[in-house]
Write a protein that holds these residues in place. Structure first.
Motif, PDB file in Angstrom:
ATOM      1  N   ARG A  68       5.164   1.636  -6.996  1.00 18.41           N
ATOM      2  CA  ARG A  68       5.329   2.717  -6.018  1.00 18.41           C
ATOM      3  C   ARG A  68       5.065   2.246  -4.586  1.00 18.41           C
ATOM      4  O   ARG A  68       5.061   3.031  -3.653  1.00 18.41           O
ATOM      5  CB  ARG A  68       4.365   3.878  -6.370  1.00 18.41           C
ATOM      6  CG  ARG A  68       4.591   4.419  -7.778  1.00 18.41           C
ATOM      7  CD  ARG A  68       3.591   5.513  -8.141  1.00 18.41           C
ATOM      8  NE  ARG A  68       3.753   6.698  -7.332  1.00 18.41           N
ATOM      9  CZ  ARG A  68       4.695   7.622  -7.515  1.00 18.41           C
ATOM     10  NH1 ARG A  68       5.555   7.487  -8.496  1.00 18.41           N
ATOM     11  NH2 ARG A  68       4.769   8.670  -6.731  1.00 18.41           N
ATOM     12  N   ARG A  69       4.842   0.948  -4.421  1.00 16.87           N
ATOM     13  CA  ARG A  69       4.340   0.448  -3.138  1.00 16.87           C
ATOM     14  C   ARG A  69       5.294   0.635  -1.971  1.00 16.87           C
ATOM     15  O   ARG A  69       4.863   0.627  -0.827  1.00 16.87           O
ATOM     16  CB  ARG A  69       3.931  -1.026  -3.260  1.00 16.87           C
ATOM     17  CG  ARG A  69       5.089  -2.016  -3.428  1.00 16.87           C
ATOM     18  CD  ARG A  69       4.531  -3.391  -3.753  1.00 16.87           C
ATOM     19  NE  ARG A  69       5.512  -4.460  -3.644  1.00 16.87           N
ATOM     20  CZ  ARG A  69       6.436  -4.725  -4.542  1.00 16.87           C
ATOM     21  NH1 ARG A  69       6.535  -3.982  -5.636  1.00 16.87           N
ATOM     22  NH2 ARG A  69       7.263  -5.753  -4.377  1.00 16.87           N
ATOM     23  N   LYS A  70       6.581   0.799  -2.257  1.00 20.66           N
ATOM     24  CA  LYS A  70       7.546   0.925  -1.149  1.00 20.66           C
ATOM     25  C   LYS A  70       7.587   2.347  -0.609  1.00 20.66           C
ATOM     26  O   LYS A  70       8.183   2.589   0.441  1.00 20.66           O
ATOM     27  CB  LYS A  70       8.941   0.511  -1.605  1.00 20.66           C
ATOM     28  CG  LYS A  70       8.960  -0.873  -2.190  1.00 20.66           C
ATOM     29  CD  LYS A  70      10.042  -1.745  -1.665  1.00 20.66           C
ATOM     30  CE  LYS A  70       9.798  -3.131  -2.227  1.00 20.66           C
ATOM     31  NZ  LYS A  70      10.480  -4.206  -1.817  1.00 20.66           N
ATOM     32  N   THR A  96       7.764  -8.809   1.751  1.00 15.53           N
ATOM     33  CA  THR A  96       8.418  -7.670   2.423  1.00 15.53           C
ATOM     34  C   THR A  96       7.406  -6.879   3.259  1.00 15.53           C
ATOM     35  O   THR A  96       7.658  -6.556   4.427  1.00 15.53           O
ATOM     36  CB  THR A  96       9.060  -6.719   1.387  1.00 15.53           C
ATOM     37  OG1 THR A  96       9.816  -7.507   0.478  1.00 15.53           O
ATOM     38  CG2 THR A  96       9.931  -5.680   2.045  1.00 15.53           C
ATOM     39  N   ARG A  97       6.273  -6.566   2.651  1.00 22.61           N
ATOM     40  CA  ARG A  97       5.256  -5.770   3.358  1.00 22.61           C
ATOM     41  C   ARG A  97       4.848  -6.455   4.669  1.00 22.61           C
ATOM     42  O   ARG A  97       4.799  -5.824   5.724  1.00 22.61           O
ATOM     43  CB  ARG A  97       4.016  -5.625   2.450  1.00 22.61           C
ATOM     44  CG  ARG A  97       2.861  -4.924   3.092  1.00 22.61           C
ATOM     45  CD  ARG A  97       3.012  -3.415   3.072  1.00 22.61           C
ATOM     46  NE  ARG A  97       2.628  -2.847   1.812  1.00 22.61           N
ATOM     47  CZ  ARG A  97       3.274  -1.839   1.201  1.00 22.61           C
ATOM     48  NH1 ARG A  97       4.342  -1.308   1.742  1.00 22.61           N
ATOM     49  NH2 ARG A  97       2.849  -1.355   0.047  1.00 22.61           N
ATOM     50  N   GLY A  98       4.536  -7.738   4.580  1.00 18.40           N
ATOM     51  CA  GLY A  98       4.042  -8.454   5.755  1.00 18.40           C
ATOM     52  C   GLY A  98       5.117  -8.570   6.832  1.00 18.40           C
ATOM     53  O   GLY A  98       4.872  -8.288   8.006  1.00 18.40           O
ATOM     54  N   LEU A 139      -4.342  -8.018   5.941  1.00 20.77           N
ATOM     55  CA  LEU A 139      -4.291  -9.049   4.906  1.00 20.77           C
ATOM     56  C   LEU A 139      -3.435  -8.601   3.731  1.00 20.77           C
ATOM     57  O   LEU A 139      -3.932  -8.116   2.714  1.00 20.77           O
ATOM     58  CB  LEU A 139      -5.727  -9.375   4.469  1.00 20.77           C
ATOM     59  CG  LEU A 139      -6.661  -9.741   5.648  1.00 20.77           C
ATOM     60  CD1 LEU A 139      -8.092  -9.957   5.167  1.00 20.77           C
ATOM     61  CD2 LEU A 139      -6.160 -10.969   6.407  1.00 20.77           C
ATOM     62  N   ALA A 140      -2.120  -8.749   3.906  1.00 20.65           N
ATOM     63  CA  ALA A 140      -1.172  -8.237   2.912  1.00 20.65           C
ATOM     64  C   ALA A 140      -0.694  -9.308   1.934  1.00 20.65           C
ATOM     65  O   ALA A 140       0.063  -9.011   1.014  1.00 20.65           O
ATOM     66  CB  ALA A 140       0.030  -7.627   3.621  1.00 20.65           C
ATOM     67  N   ALA A 141      -1.125 -10.556   2.130  1.00 27.30           N
ATOM     68  CA  ALA A 141      -0.678 -11.614   1.199  1.00 27.30           C
ATOM     69  C   ALA A 141      -1.223 -11.344  -0.201  1.00 27.30           C
ATOM     70  O   ALA A 141      -2.303 -10.759  -0.350  1.00 27.30           O
ATOM     71  CB  ALA A 141      -1.158 -12.974   1.691  1.00 27.30           C
ATOM     72  N   ALA A 142      -0.465 -11.757  -1.194  1.00 24.25           N
ATOM     73  CA  ALA A 142      -0.917 -11.623  -2.583  1.00 24.25           C
ATOM     74  C   ALA A 142      -1.583 -12.945  -2.964  1.00 24.25           C
ATOM     75  O   ALA A 142      -0.902 -13.928  -3.277  1.00 24.25           O
ATOM     76  CB  ALA A 142       0.270 -11.330  -3.481  1.00 24.25           C
TER      77      ALA A 142
END
Ligand code: PAZ
Length: 337
Positions: free
Chosen positions: A274-276, A75-77, A189-192
């Motif tokens: 809380r990341r969203k 979602t973030r990416g 670099l948002a990949a986990a």
């Protein structure tokens, strides 16, 4: 499972990793497409952002039946990629196969399946005319128009990975290609990315058999790839990494440690739950001084928060990208002096 002494005890360096693990089969083809894309963006004077997105798998067998994975949906990416495009960046979207993608993310099969808002026109007895439910039309038109425009202008390039090995090889190759952009390249670099992996030399060739009681697997640490990224593969790019924690107490200290260890520009810390609606930007207070992560005054923290109760449609990535666009601007101009 066979074992080798290659890695026992000592973590893999990036160099050893790439000398001992095989590249993904499509790497050369992927790289030449990225090269073409970057060449065009340079010619057209655009900044380019590499967005990495989604989780990596860690296969347990060479003929892979089982693998470890993580929670990331991408979602973030995918969301950030849309805001980067809106801000005028060309985007290389390097994502986990089948994770969310810019634009199509609005119609995810699990949260908003598109079949649910398509109707067969009742006046059409042959059933050949399909229409969109009125409440969905405005958003679909908006998403579709932007999607078509992005594809016509050729400002979005997509690459896929599945395993952590695919990810590492691709990241290295793509970042080298981006080095021609110098300070105009941004890395997001948002990949986990898995911290652990099973080297191919330790993998069972065939499906691991049950019947021998419990399974013990010893994994190796994935090499810390940010160091060569910053120091060797791409010298002037503006590099933003993400740090995910579940213990809020660790978020800032771990982000500071990452900055002082790798020497890049920003770590965006986020708590799993809380990341969203909340992230923290951690960056050096003074980019010319060596960083000591035990000295809080060496760092600046900037929180970004949104209130979903006030505005449910607001996405935190919009504010993240605005903030980064300004910082990237400042970085370009500071280096230009
Ligand atoms: O993909 P998603 O939106 O579900 O989650 C995004 C995220 C938490 C994976 C990302 O913001 C992040 O923190 N990535 C880095 C994770 C880490 O390796 O620490």
């Amino acid at each position: 499972m066979s074992t080798t002494s290659e890695s026992s005890g000592t973590p893999f360096s990036a160099e050893t990793y790439f000398a001992t693990q095989l590249p993904p089969p499509n790497l050369d083809q992927d790289v030449s497409r990225v090269r073409e894309f970057v060449k065009r963006q340079v010619k057209e004077g655009r900044r380019v952002v590499l967005v990495t997105s989604g989780g990596t798998t860690v296969p347990l067998e060479l003929n892979v039946v089982r693998f470890l994975d993580n929670f990331s949906a991408g979602t973030r990416g995918a969301t950030s990629a849309e805001y980067f495009l809106k801000a005028g960046y060309a985007v290389i979207f390097m994502h986990r196969q089948f994770s969310l993608q810019p634009f199509s993310r609005h119609y995810s099969h699990s949260t908003h399946p598109f079949l649910d808002f398509l109707d067969v026109n009742p006046a059409d007895t042959d059933g050949h005319q399909i229409s969109v439910t009125p409440v969905e039309q405005a958003q679909l038109l908006n998403v579709l128009t932007t999607y078509k425009k992005v594809h016509q202008t050729g400002v979005l390039h997509t690459l896929t990975f599945v395993t952590v090995n695919d990810y590492l090889w691709l990241l290295r190759a793509v970042s080298k290609e981006l080095s021609v952009l110098g300070r105009n390249a941004l890395f997001y670099l948002a990949a986990a990315v898995s911290d652990f992996f099973l080297p191919r030399q330790k993998m069972s060739e065939h499906k691991i058999q049950s019947g021998k009681g419990s399974l013990h697997i010893e994994m190796d640490q994935v090499p810390k790839i940010l160091k060569p990224l910053v120091n060797e593969w791409t010298r002037e790019g503006f590099i933003v990494s993400f740090k995910l924690e579940t213990d809020p107490e660790l978020l800032i200290p771990k982000s500071r440690t990452a900055l002082s260890r790798y020497g890049h520009q920003v770590v965006i810390g986020n708590d799993l739950h809380r990341r969203k609606f909340e992230v923290v930007f951690v960056s050096p207070a003074n980019s010319t001084k060596p960083l000591d992560d035990a000295q809080p005054s060496n760092f600046v923290e900037t929180w970004i928060r949104i209130d979903p109760a006030q505005d449910p449609a607001k996405e935190i990535e919009e504010d993240i990208v605005t903030e980064l666009g300004q910082r990237h601007d400042a970085w370009i101009h500071a280096l230009g002096q």
